[in-house]
Design a protein around this motif. Sequence first.
Motif, PDB file in Angstrom:
ATOM      1  N   UNK A 206       1.252 -34.963  14.207  1.00 27.65           N
ATOM      2  CA  UNK A 206       1.642 -33.853  13.353  1.00 27.65           C
ATOM      3  C   UNK A 206       2.467 -32.793  14.039  1.00 27.65           C
ATOM      4  N   UNK A 207       2.780 -32.977  15.314  1.00 24.36           N
ATOM      5  CA  UNK A 207       3.555 -31.986  16.050  1.00 24.36           C
ATOM      6  C   UNK A 207       4.933 -32.528  16.385  1.00 24.36           C
ATOM      7  N   UNK A 208       5.848 -31.608  16.718  1.00 19.25           N
ATOM      8  CA  UNK A 208       7.196 -31.995  17.123  1.00 19.25           C
ATOM      9  C   UNK A 208       7.138 -32.771  18.438  1.00 19.25           C
ATOM     10  N   UNK A 209       8.154 -33.564  18.734  1.00 19.79           N
ATOM     11  CA  UNK A 209       8.157 -34.331  19.983  1.00 19.79           C
ATOM     12  C   UNK A 209       7.975 -33.440  21.212  1.00 19.79           C
ATOM     13  N   UNK A 210       7.420 -34.030  22.245  1.00 16.27           N
ATOM     14  CA  UNK A 210       7.248 -33.300  23.504  1.00 16.27           C
ATOM     15  C   UNK A 210       8.591 -33.100  24.196  1.00 16.27           C
ATOM     16  N   UNK A 211       9.536 -34.034  23.988  1.00 15.02           N
ATOM     17  CA  UNK A 211      10.849 -33.932  24.620  1.00 15.02           C
ATOM     18  C   UNK A 211      11.831 -34.808  23.864  1.00 15.02           C
ATOM     19  N   UNK A 212      13.106 -34.424  23.936  1.00 16.96           N
ATOM     20  CA  UNK A 212      14.170 -35.200  23.305  1.00 16.96           C
ATOM     21  C   UNK A 212      15.392 -35.215  24.212  1.00 16.96           C
ATOM     22  N   UNK A 213      16.354 -36.060  23.874  1.00 18.03           N
ATOM     23  CA  UNK A 213      17.623 -36.097  24.577  1.00 18.03           C
ATOM     24  C   UNK A 213      18.621 -36.928  23.794  1.00 18.03           C
TER      25      UNK A 213
END
Length: 298
Positions: A206-213
């Motif tokens: 239910x939370x946003x990703x921990x990291x993206x790229x």
Amino acid sequence: MITQRDGRTVRIQESGLVAGKVVPAVPARRRGPAAGQAELAQVAARAWRPVESERLGQWELRAAGGFTRRANSVLPLGEPGLPLDAALLAVRRWYDERGLPAYVQTASGPDGVPEPLCAELEQRDWTREVTAELWTGGLAPVADRAEGAGVVLSREADEAWLARYQRKGVSDVALRVLGWGSPRSSEVESGEGPSVWFATVPGAAGEAPAAIGRCVVDGRWAGFAAVEVDPARRRQGLATEVMAALARRALEEGASAAWLQVEESNTGARTLYDRLGFAPHHAYHHYRAPDGSGAGRP
């Protein structure tokens, strides 16, 4: 006595020596891949493709609804085919017609000397709003820095990825700029255009990703962007994991060199990129036209 690479010295009996030589000191830093400024400018431009563009001589006028100056500015790669004042007037009118401010992207070379166009724009009251740097480095060392474990790669930016992206309210136009090069692009399907990959480290339920790229593979080059980490998860190596996973995919597609763009004030990112072996290649600037109608003074 022999001095080892780590600075320690050891004693070896002379009778045990067969041959020897002096090993030069390791360079202070690795140099990035050889590349000309014009080549990198074009590669970077293809990574942020505008929705609309038009040629003015060797200048490219780019527009994408105002999403990122990189896709909403003039890229001058030569002469505009008109006297400078007439060219700037045409630029301002073109952006006026689209309801956008007129920007021109210029650069300073690796030696720090600005292009002559910078001085010409300043003499005409154009304002330098943003200065950033383009850094280059080897791709394989990035791939080797981490396992890339837990990183999910996709061809498109889904809702989860966008939830972590720092630019809020991303429009359909912005998605077209970000996702240009997906398999739906005819140019990529024919092998004529860059390909785009999005990386996500999932967060808690239910939370946003921990990291993206994001990574754009274009020939020998792989361009990294939008590397962002949940503030609560920083200093856990997630940014390195994301870049390593993207670097491996880029290597599989035949790339060997890497580039990225970073603003001068982003000290955290600069520290990370330096640790991964990147180094500044050149600076680039965005100049904004003075206030007033495009029909006025350029």
